[in-house]
Design a protein around this motif. Structure first.
Motif, PDB file in Angstrom:
ATOM      1  N   LEU A   1      31.224  43.692  43.210  1.00 56.22           N
ATOM      2  CA  LEU A   1      32.028  44.425  42.232  1.00 56.22           C
ATOM      3  C   LEU A   1      33.120  43.526  41.654  1.00 56.22           C
ATOM      4  N   SER A   2      33.353  43.654  40.372  1.00 51.19           N
ATOM      5  CA  SER A   2      34.356  42.836  39.684  1.00 51.19           C
ATOM      6  C   SER A   2      35.716  42.898  40.367  1.00 51.19           C
ATOM      7  N   VAL A   3      36.112  44.078  40.810  1.00 47.07           N
ATOM      8  CA  VAL A   3      37.440  44.231  41.423  1.00 47.07           C
ATOM      9  C   VAL A   3      37.600  43.377  42.679  1.00 47.07           C
ATOM     10  N   ASP A   4      36.496  42.952  43.284  1.00 54.76           N
ATOM     11  CA  ASP A   4      36.589  42.069  44.445  1.00 54.76           C
ATOM     12  C   ASP A   4      37.116  40.688  44.066  1.00 54.76           C
ATOM     13  N   TYR A   5      37.101  40.352  42.792  1.00 54.46           N
ATOM     14  CA  TYR A   5      37.633  39.078  42.309  1.00 54.46           C
ATOM     15  C   TYR A   5      39.095  39.193  41.887  1.00 54.46           C
TER      16      TYR A   5
ATOM     17  N   SER B   1      49.484  40.583  47.005  1.00 55.61           N
ATOM     18  CA  SER B   1      49.560  39.136  46.822  1.00 55.61           C
ATOM     19  C   SER B   1      50.350  38.741  45.579  1.00 55.61           C
ATOM     20  N   PHE B   2      50.037  39.345  44.450  1.00 55.53           N
ATOM     21  CA  PHE B   2      50.631  38.937  43.183  1.00 55.53           C
ATOM     22  C   PHE B   2      51.391  40.057  42.489  1.00 55.53           C
ATOM     23  N   GLY B   3      51.468  41.205  43.101  1.00 55.64           N
ATOM     24  CA  GLY B   3      52.248  42.294  42.533  1.00 55.64           C
ATOM     25  C   GLY B   3      51.399  43.374  41.889  1.00 55.64           C
ATOM     26  N   ARG B   4      51.912  44.555  41.953  1.00 55.83           N
ATOM     27  CA  ARG B   4      51.222  45.729  41.413  1.00 55.83           C
ATOM     28  C   ARG B   4      51.047  45.634  39.897  1.00 55.83           C
ATOM     29  N   GLU B   5      52.047  45.069  39.218  1.00 57.19           N
ATOM     30  CA  GLU B   5      51.986  44.980  37.759  1.00 57.19           C
ATOM     31  C   GLU B   5      50.772  44.170  37.295  1.00 57.19           C
ATOM     32  N   LEU B   6      50.523  43.034  37.924  1.00 54.02           N
ATOM     33  CA  LEU B   6      49.344  42.235  37.561  1.00 54.02           C
ATOM     34  C   LEU B   6      48.069  43.007  37.855  1.00 54.02           C
ATOM     35  N   TYR B   7      48.032  43.649  38.995  1.00 55.90           N
ATOM     36  CA  TYR B   7      46.843  44.404  39.390  1.00 55.90           C
ATOM     37  C   TYR B   7      46.549  45.522  38.389  1.00 55.90           C
ATOM     38  N   ASP B   8      47.577  46.251  37.999  1.00 50.74           N
ATOM     39  CA  ASP B   8      47.397  47.376  37.076  1.00 50.74           C
ATOM     40  C   ASP B   8      47.157  46.916  35.641  1.00 50.74           C
ATOM     41  N   ASP B   9      47.603  45.721  35.316  1.00 50.54           N
ATOM     42  CA  ASP B   9      47.521  45.209  33.949  1.00 50.54           C
ATOM     43  C   ASP B   9      46.098  44.820  33.537  1.00 50.54           C
ATOM     44  N   TRP B  10      45.253  44.477  34.502  1.00 49.30           N
ATOM     45  CA  TRP B  10      43.899  43.996  34.182  1.00 49.30           C
ATOM     46  C   TRP B  10      42.869  45.095  34.388  1.00 49.30           C
TER      47      TRP B  10
ATOM     48  N   GLN C   1      30.604  35.484  33.807  1.00 46.17           N
ATOM     49  CA  GLN C   1      31.423  34.278  33.961  1.00 46.17           C
ATOM     50  C   GLN C   1      32.592  34.308  32.992  1.00 46.17           C
ATOM     51  N   GLU C   2      32.320  34.670  31.770  1.00 49.59           N
ATOM     52  CA  GLU C   2      33.361  34.676  30.747  1.00 49.59           C
ATOM     53  C   GLU C   2      34.508  35.622  31.102  1.00 49.59           C
ATOM     54  N   GLU C   3      34.168  36.798  31.629  1.00 51.54           N
ATOM     55  CA  GLU C   3      35.214  37.760  31.974  1.00 51.54           C
ATOM     56  C   GLU C   3      36.033  37.299  33.182  1.00 51.54           C
ATOM     57  N   VAL C   4      35.371  36.736  34.202  1.00 49.96           N
ATOM     58  CA  VAL C   4      36.112  36.224  35.365  1.00 49.96           C
ATOM     59  C   VAL C   4      37.029  35.089  34.929  1.00 49.96           C
ATOM     60  N   HIS C   5      36.512  34.187  34.107  1.00 46.84           N
ATOM     61  CA  HIS C   5      37.333  33.073  33.627  1.00 46.84           C
ATOM     62  C   HIS C   5      38.507  33.584  32.793  1.00 46.84           C
ATOM     63  N   SER C   6      38.306  34.616  31.991  1.00 44.91           N
ATOM     64  CA  SER C   6      39.400  35.224  31.222  1.00 44.91           C
ATOM     65  C   SER C   6      40.473  35.783  32.153  1.00 44.91           C
ATOM     66  N   TYR C   7      40.040  36.422  33.227  1.00 43.78           N
ATOM     67  CA  TYR C   7      40.989  36.963  34.200  1.00 43.78           C
ATOM     68  C   TYR C   7      41.820  35.842  34.835  1.00 43.78           C
ATOM     69  N   LEU C   8      41.162  34.760  35.219  1.00 46.32           N
ATOM     70  CA  LEU C   8      41.883  33.649  35.847  1.00 46.32           C
ATOM     71  C   LEU C   8      42.865  32.992  34.874  1.00 46.32           C
ATOM     72  N   ARG C   9      42.494  32.885  33.613  1.00 42.74           N
ATOM     73  CA  ARG C   9      43.418  32.366  32.597  1.00 42.74           C
ATOM     74  C   ARG C   9      44.597  33.332  32.411  1.00 42.74           C
ATOM     75  N   HIS C  10      44.320  34.621  32.458  1.00 41.29           N
ATOM     76  CA  HIS C  10      45.367  35.645  32.356  1.00 41.29           C
ATOM     77  C   HIS C  10      46.388  35.479  33.493  1.00 41.29           C
ATOM     78  N   VAL C  11      45.903  35.294  34.707  1.00 41.65           N
ATOM     79  CA  VAL C  11      46.793  35.105  35.856  1.00 41.65           C
ATOM     80  C   VAL C  11      47.614  33.828  35.681  1.00 41.65           C
ATOM     81  N   ALA C  12      46.962  32.748  35.252  1.00 41.68           N
ATOM     82  CA  ALA C  12      47.668  31.484  35.045  1.00 41.68           C
ATOM     83  C   ALA C  12      48.765  31.636  33.993  1.00 41.68           C
ATOM     84  N   ASP C  13      48.460  32.368  32.925  1.00 40.35           N
ATOM     85  CA  ASP C  13      49.457  32.591  31.875  1.00 40.35           C
ATOM     86  C   ASP C  13      50.606  33.453  32.386  1.00 40.35           C
ATOM     87  N   ARG C  14      50.281  34.504  33.087  1.00 39.97           N
ATOM     88  CA  ARG C  14      51.294  35.451  33.572  1.00 39.97           C
ATOM     89  C   ARG C  14      52.317  34.757  34.474  1.00 39.97           C
ATOM     90  N   PHE C  15      51.842  33.836  35.323  1.00 42.18           N
ATOM     91  CA  PHE C  15      52.730  33.184  36.288  1.00 42.18           C
ATOM     92  C   PHE C  15      53.064  31.746  35.920  1.00 42.18           C
TER      93      PHE C  15
END
Length: 108
Positions: free
Chosen positions: A34-38, A44-53, A62-76
């Motif tokens: 399941l996607s949420v497992d990624y 770990s990183f806060g409720r706001e990040l979790y709820d934001d995605w 692959q594209e969606e997981v990579h987008s999520y990781l870029r989102h996390v990198a941008d956020r922090f």
């Protein structure tokens, strides 16, 4: 770690964050759980990040997981702590100094 006063430097051979999800861009690349497992846990990183995605698919591509990781990198603002397009060629840990020594393909 930065908030705790640690000096942090990451190395990534690719041109952006993502590791496996940066490199594996073949047709049909996707997760097999399941996607949420990624997603980073709120503890770990806060409720706001979790709820934001919101995942678009139950099994992310692959594209969606990579987008999520870029989102996390941008956020922090994580990219400032990384050297991209850099291969680690050797690493050793000094337990007394509690410090890593790292050699890279760019001579760092």
């Amino acid at each position: 770690l930065r908030n705790l006063g640690f000096s942090v430097k990451g190395f990534e051979r690719g041109g952006d964050v993502g590791g496996t999800w940066y490199w594996n861009r073949y047709p049909g690349a996707a997760v097999d759980v399941l996607s949420v497992d990624y997603q980073y846990a709120p503890e770990s990183f806060g409720r706001e990040l979790y709820d934001d995605w919101k995942w678009q698919q139950k099994y992310a591509t692959q594209e969606e997981v990579h987008s999520y990781l870029r989102h996390v990198a941008d956020r922090f603002d994580l990219r400032k702590s990384f050297e991209f397009n850099t291969k680690v060629t050797a690493a050793s840990f000094d337990p007394e100094a509690r410090r890593w020594s790292v050699s890279t393909s760019t001579g760092q």
